[in-house]
Design an enzyme around this catalytic site. Structure first.
Site, PDB file in Angstrom:
ATOM      1  N   THR A 279       0.812  -1.294  -0.119  1.00  0.00           N
ATOM      2  CA  THR A 279       0.034   0.057   0.086  1.00  0.00           C
ATOM      3  C   THR A 279       0.819   1.398   0.019  1.00  0.00           C
ATOM      4  O   THR A 279       0.610   2.375  -0.683  1.00  0.00           O
ATOM      5  CB  THR A 279      -1.144  -0.079   1.173  1.00  0.00           C
ATOM      6  OG1 THR A 279      -0.213  -0.368   2.385  1.00  0.00           O
ATOM      7  CG2 THR A 279      -2.055  -1.273   0.932  1.00  0.00           C
ATOM      8  N   THR A 280       2.069   1.205   0.686  1.00  0.00           N
ATOM      9  CA  THR A 280       2.947   2.339   0.760  1.00  0.00           C
ATOM     10  C   THR A 280       3.357   2.697  -0.936  1.00  0.00           C
ATOM     11  O   THR A 280       3.843   3.952  -1.284  1.00  0.00           O
ATOM     12  CB  THR A 280       4.303   2.037   1.550  1.00  0.00           C
ATOM     13  OG1 THR A 280       3.602   2.045   2.771  1.00  0.00           O
ATOM     14  CG2 THR A 280       5.054   3.061   1.277  1.00  0.00           C
TER      15      THR A 280
ATOM     16  N   TYR B 112     -13.013  -2.127   4.044  1.00  0.00           N
ATOM     17  CA  TYR B 112     -14.246  -1.398   3.823  1.00  0.00           C
ATOM     18  C   TYR B 112     -15.295  -2.407   4.086  1.00  0.00           C
ATOM     19  O   TYR B 112     -16.283  -2.191   4.799  1.00  0.00           O
ATOM     20  CB  TYR B 112     -14.101  -0.720   2.578  1.00  0.00           C
ATOM     21  CG  TYR B 112     -15.478  -0.106   2.373  1.00  0.00           C
ATOM     22  CD1 TYR B 112     -15.592   1.217   2.813  1.00  0.00           C
ATOM     23  CD2 TYR B 112     -16.569  -0.550   1.751  1.00  0.00           C
ATOM     24  CE1 TYR B 112     -16.624   2.166   2.577  1.00  0.00           C
ATOM     25  CE2 TYR B 112     -17.740   0.164   1.527  1.00  0.00           C
ATOM     26  CZ  TYR B 112     -17.702   1.543   1.975  1.00  0.00           C
ATOM     27  OH  TYR B 112     -19.090   2.348   2.079  1.00  0.00           O
TER      28      TYR B 112
ATOM     29  N   TYR C 165      -1.676  -9.654   6.077  1.00  0.00           N
ATOM     30  CA  TYR C 165      -1.451  -8.384   6.352  1.00  0.00           C
ATOM     31  C   TYR C 165      -2.812  -7.808   7.485  1.00  0.00           C
ATOM     32  O   TYR C 165      -3.818  -7.652   6.958  1.00  0.00           O
ATOM     33  CB  TYR C 165      -1.206  -7.493   5.411  1.00  0.00           C
ATOM     34  CG  TYR C 165      -0.602  -5.971   5.572  1.00  0.00           C
ATOM     35  CD1 TYR C 165      -0.493  -5.485   6.719  1.00  0.00           C
ATOM     36  CD2 TYR C 165      -0.793  -5.126   4.555  1.00  0.00           C
ATOM     37  CE1 TYR C 165      -0.100  -4.133   6.944  1.00  0.00           C
ATOM     38  CE2 TYR C 165      -0.436  -3.792   4.935  1.00  0.00           C
ATOM     39  CZ  TYR C 165      -0.132  -3.068   5.975  1.00  0.00           C
ATOM     40  OH  TYR C 165       0.214  -1.946   6.235  1.00  0.00           O
TER      41      TYR C 165
ATOM     42  N   ARG D  54      -6.504   0.977   8.510  1.00  0.00           N
ATOM     43  CA  ARG D  54      -6.900   1.045   7.286  1.00  0.00           C
ATOM     44  C   ARG D  54      -8.012   0.282   6.772  1.00  0.00           C
ATOM     45  O   ARG D  54      -8.658   0.653   5.692  1.00  0.00           O
ATOM     46  CB  ARG D  54      -5.663   1.048   6.579  1.00  0.00           C
ATOM     47  CG  ARG D  54      -4.696   2.042   6.556  1.00  0.00           C
ATOM     48  CD  ARG D  54      -3.350   1.683   5.609  1.00  0.00           C
ATOM     49  NE  ARG D  54      -2.304   2.807   5.664  1.00  0.00           N
ATOM     50  CZ  ARG D  54      -2.350   3.891   5.047  1.00  0.00           C
ATOM     51  NH1 ARG D  54      -3.180   3.960   3.928  1.00  0.00           N
ATOM     52  NH2 ARG D  54      -1.466   4.725   5.092  1.00  0.00           N
TER      53      ARG D  54
ATOM     54  N   LYS E 265       1.890  -9.863   8.910  1.00  0.00           N
ATOM     55  CA  LYS E 265       2.673  -8.618   9.072  1.00  0.00           C
ATOM     56  C   LYS E 265       1.317  -7.895  10.019  1.00  0.00           C
ATOM     57  O   LYS E 265       0.343  -7.653   9.596  1.00  0.00           O
ATOM     58  CB  LYS E 265       2.495  -7.746   7.890  1.00  0.00           C
ATOM     59  CG  LYS E 265       2.929  -6.096   8.162  1.00  0.00           C
ATOM     60  CD  LYS E 265       3.023  -5.369   6.588  1.00  0.00           C
ATOM     61  CE  LYS E 265       3.508  -4.142   6.938  1.00  0.00           C
ATOM     62  NZ  LYS E 265       3.287  -3.327   5.696  1.00  0.00           N
TER      63      LYS E 265
ATOM     64  N   ILE F 178       8.263  -5.177   8.384  1.00  0.00           N
ATOM     65  CA  ILE F 178       8.136  -4.814   7.170  1.00  0.00           C
ATOM     66  C   ILE F 178       7.935  -2.982   7.346  1.00  0.00           C
ATOM     67  O   ILE F 178       6.723  -2.730   7.949  1.00  0.00           O
ATOM     68  CB  ILE F 178       6.964  -5.398   6.290  1.00  0.00           C
ATOM     69  CG1 ILE F 178       7.344  -6.731   5.988  1.00  0.00           C
ATOM     70  CG2 ILE F 178       6.897  -4.780   4.953  1.00  0.00           C
ATOM     71  CD1 ILE F 178       6.079  -7.565   5.171  1.00  0.00           C
TER      72      ILE F 178
END
Length: 291
Positions: free
Chosen positions: A46-47, A109, A135, A140, A164, A206
């Protein structure tokens, strides 16, 4: 899964002023990680702003990183989403030859139940033989993947090899470390508590700040893995303020500001993200000057 122990970094996607991909900056970024002791690279997490990249751009980013890395470090590819069928289809249609694992975010979401999260990753793990790193990032996704769900997945699927864990909750991380299968890796997704997680039995991190300060951060994690607590915490407190700074106005705006200061790439991001404010850029610059 020794290749996922230590410091992985979630690579940004550098942009030019016109918002096109800066492939020269991407090359500098990858070499900077390799030259400064990072253990593996995470591609299009996502980064890396994959939500605002076209499929053609994502493919170009992957191929550039593969070429520059040239087999020097293990590569992990981010493939995740909130449409299980689409994630499975992407995994099946992606050439994973040059990748050592997949980082897959818990569905965002939709806010699935724990059973929904389990069944999502059942489908993901069954779609490939590649190692899967779960993850969990509730800030988020708006849902927390509980330790019981992580442990259930770890026990049921041989290729679910790590998580993660980015809830920012050391107690939750310790519960997974305590109860998961022996070889299952608990990787910090929160830079500020990466060292305490390692000292509690975690496998590493990470990291986002790690790509801006790869030498310092990867050295800190290795000292933690080696049980050199005092030396590790000296480095932790040396870099801690920078972690708060780069996340103050969102990710990856902050880390891109730091990377611009380092001369690696510009601080350009794509909407709906915007660049760090001038005030924050000044504070990041001052931190680097005094590091």
């Amino acid at each position: 899964m020794q290749q996922f122990i230590g410091t992985g970094v979630a690579l940004v996607t550098p942009f030019n002023e016109d918002k096109s991909i800066d492939f020269d900056g991407l090359e500098r970024l990858v070499n900077y990680q390799i030259d400064n002791g990072v253990n593996y690279l995470v591609v299009l997490g996502t980064t890396g702003e994959p939500a605002t990249l076209t499929n053609e751009e994502k493919e170009a980013v992957k191929q550039k990183i593969i070429a520059v890395n040239n087999g020097r470090l293990p590569l992990v590819l981010g493939i995740g989403g909130n449409n299980t069928a689409a994630v499975v289809e992407e995994i099946k249609n992606t050439d994973l030859t040059n990748f050592d694992g997949i980082l897959s975010v818990s569905p965002y979401y939709n806010k699935p139940t724990q059973e929904g999260i389990y069944q999502h990753f059942n489908a993901v793990a069954s779609a490939t033989t590649k190692p899967i790193i779960l993850y969990n990032v509730p800030g988020r996704t708006s849902s927390n993947m509980l330790p019981s769900t992580v442990i259930r997945l770890a026990n049921d699927f041989e290729n679910v090899v790590a998580v993660k864990e980015a809830k920012g909750d050391i107690v939750q991380a310790m519960e997974i470390i305590k109860s998961a299968p022996k070889d299952f890796l608990v990787i910090s997704g929160d830079d500020m508590i990466a060292l305490p997680m390692v000292l509690a039995g975690g496998a590493g991190v990470i990291s986002v700040i790690g790509e801006g300060l790869p030498s310092e951060f990867s050295s800190m994690i290795q000292l933690g893995l080696d049980g050199k607590v005092k030396e590790a915490y000296e480095l932790h407190y040396k870099v801690a303020d920078s972690i708060d700074l780069i996340f103050e106005e969102g990710n990856p705006a902050g880390i891109k500001s730091l990377l611009q200061k380092k001369g690696i790439c510009l601080d350009e991001v794509r909407l709906p993200l915007i660049k760090a404010s001038e005030q924050l850029q000044t504070r990041i610059s001052d931190f680097i000057d005094h590091l």
